[in-house]
Design an enzyme around this catalytic site. Structure first.
Site, short mmCIF file in Angstrom:
data_model
loop_
_atom_site.label_atom_id
_atom_site.label_comp_id
_atom_site.label_asym_id
_atom_site.label_seq_id
_atom_site.Cartn_x
_atom_site.Cartn_y
_atom_site.Cartn_z
N ARG A 149 19.43 13.59 81.58
CA ARG A 149 20.90 13.63 81.94
C ARG A 149 21.22 15.21 82.04
NH1 ARG A 149 23.55 9.06 78.80
NH2 ARG A 149 22.32 8.36 77.25
N LYS A 167 31.69 3.98 86.91
CA LYS A 167 32.18 5.17 86.23
C LYS A 167 31.55 6.31 85.90
CE LYS A 167 31.47 3.50 81.49
NZ LYS A 167 30.49 4.80 81.10
N LYS A 174 28.93 1.81 77.27
CA LYS A 174 28.07 2.41 78.26
C LYS A 174 28.19 3.89 77.89
CE LYS A 174 26.26 -0.90 80.38
NZ LYS A 174 26.44 -1.89 79.27
N ASP A 175 27.21 4.73 78.24
CA ASP A 175 27.20 6.15 77.79
C ASP A 175 28.09 7.08 78.59
OD1 ASP A 175 24.65 6.43 76.46
OD2 ASP A 175 23.99 5.07 77.78
N ARG A 176 28.52 8.06 78.18
CA ARG A 176 29.49 9.09 78.95
C ARG A 176 28.87 9.79 79.90
NH1 ARG A 176 32.80 14.34 76.36
NH2 ARG A 176 33.59 14.94 78.44
#
Length: 343
Positions: A19, A48, A77-79
Site C-alpha cells: 500500500r 472506489k 473493502k479497504d480504504r
C-alpha cells in the site's frame, strides 16, 4: 498478539512495503449472481479509490436522498486500496438521480442495473487481488520457490489482522463486553467475530506447529471445498486421501459456540488444548453465553490463479483469487514481514 507460525519455514525477506499507493492493493469482488434486470433495487458496481465501503454507502444514501439503511453491500473493502464492489440502493419508485452526480476522484460507477432483491452481506463468490510489494529485501529465487509451494499445497487459512482491529484491540474489547461493558449492536457483532477468530487462529497455530494443518489426524472433521458442509469423523481411507490430495476436502477447526465439539480423539484433544489458557476460556464462555452455535472453518486455503512477476528489482506483483472470508494477508504472511505503508 502472539506471532503466527509459518507453514513452510522461515521468512524469506526482512522487509517489504504494501500500500505504498492505493494502486498497490487492488481488489475486485467476484459476483455470485447475475442481476435480474428488474425490481426496485438499483445494483451499482462501483470502483472506489482511497475510500472505505461505509463512506461510499453514505455517499450513495445522500445521492439518493434516502436513509443509510436503504443502501447495502456484500462485503467490506479497504480504504487504502483500489477496489470494485457492488452496492444496492432501494428505490421503490424506480427513479434514480443522475449517476454522473456520483463521479469523483474516489468513486466511479462501472455499471448499474435493476435487481429484485436487496444485496445481502456475503453475496459474493470471492475476491480477486492484485498486490504490489515494494522494497522487498530478500532472495528472489527463494521467493519464487515459496510461491510455487503455496500454489501446490495452499496455506493455513488464518483470520487476518483486520479482524482484530488496530493493535489487536478487538479481543480485549470482546473480553470487556463479556464482562458487562455495554456495546452498540454493530460493535457487538464485530467483537463476537474477533473472539471466535482468535480462538480459531490458536487452534490453527497448533496444527501448523504440529505440521498437520493440511494433513489428517485422528478424529478429523472434514470440510467440503467451496462450502460450509462438514462430515466426519470417520476412519482414514484411500478415498479420503485422494479427495484431500485434489483439494476436494480440507481439515477444519472450530468456530466456538454452544454445544459439543464435533471432532474426536487427537483432533479434539489438540483443539481443546490450544484454547485452554485463561484468556481463551474467558472467550469461550463469553461466546457460549451469547448463544452462538458451534461451526467449523477450513484449516487450509489454496489461492486460485496464483501468479507473480518481478516488475523490477525489489518490486513484486502478486495476483490471486480467494473465497469469501479469506484474507490476502494470509498469503503474504508465508513470505515474510510486510509493513503497511498507509499506516
Amino acid at each position: 498478539m502472539t506471532p503466527l507460525p509459518l507453514a513452510f519455514g522461515g521468512p524469506l525477506f526482512t522487509r517489504a512495503l504494501i500500500r505504498s499507493t492505493p494502486d498497490d492493493f487492488q481488489v475486485d469482488e467476484l459476483p455470485s449472481f447475475e442481476p435480474t434486470g428488474e425490481g426496485e433495487h438499483l445494483l451499482l458496481e462501483i470502483r472506489k479509490r482511497g475510500a472505505n465501503t461505509v463512506h461510499v454507502a453514505k455517499l450513495l444514501a445522500q445521492w439518493a436522498g434516502l436513509p443509510e439503511m436503504a443502501v447495502s453491500f456484500a462485503g467490506m473493502k479497504d480504504r487504502h486500496a483500489v477496489t470494485t464492489q457492488r452496492f444496492s440502493v432501494h428505490l421503490p419508485k424506480r427513479v434514480a438521480p443522475d449517476l454522473a452526480l456520483l463521479a469523483s476522484d474516489e468513486v466511479h460507477v462501472v455499471s448499474s442495473t435493476w435487481h429484485n432483491r436487496k444485496l445481502q452481506r456475503g453475496a459474493l463468490a470471492g475476491n480477486r487481488f492484485k498486490l504490489v510489494l515494494r522494497d522487498v529485501d530478500g532472495d528472489a529465487a527463494a521467493i519464487d520457490a515459496r510461491l510455487q509451494q503455496i500454489a501446490e499445497r495452499g496455506i493455513p487459512n488464518w483470520f487476518g489482522e483486520q479482524r482484530f482491529g488496530r493493535d489487536g484491540g478487538n479481543v480485549p474489547a470482546a473480553l470487556a463486553m463479556f464482562g458487562g461493558r455495554r456495546m452498540r449492536k454493530d460493535q457487538r457483532s464485530l467483537l463476537l467475530s474477533a473472539a471466535r477468530s482468535a480462538l480459531f487462529n490458536r487452534v490453527l497455530a497448533a496444527r501448523v506447529e504440529q505440521g498437520s494443518w493440511d494433513q489428517p489426524i485422528d478424529g478429523e472433521v472434514w470440510m467440503l471445498d467451496g462450502s460450509r458442509s462438514v462430515f466426519g469423523p470417520e476412519p482414514w481411507s484411500e478415498v479420503l486421501a485422494e479427495r484431500l490430495a485434489r483439494f476436494d476436502i480440507h481439515p477444519s477447526g472450530p468456530l466456538w459456540g454452544v454445544g459439543d465439539l464435533r471432532s474426536s480423539d487427537a483432533a479434539r484433544a489438540l483443539e481443546l488444548g490450544a484454547i485452554d489458557d485463561e484468556q481463551s476460556q474467558a472467550l469461550r464462555a463469553g461466546l457460549e453465553a451469547e448463544g452462538l452455535k458451534h461451526e467449523r472453518r477450513s484449516l487450509r486455503l489454496r489461492p486460485a490463479l496464483l501468479q507473480h512477476q518481478w516488475l523490477q528489482e525489489g518490486v513484486l506483483e502478486l495476483s490471486f483469487a480467494l473465497p469469501p472470508g479469506c484474507y490476502a494477508t494470509a498469503v503474504l504472511h508465508e513470505l515474510g514481514p510486510v509493513t503497511d505503508a498507509s499506516q
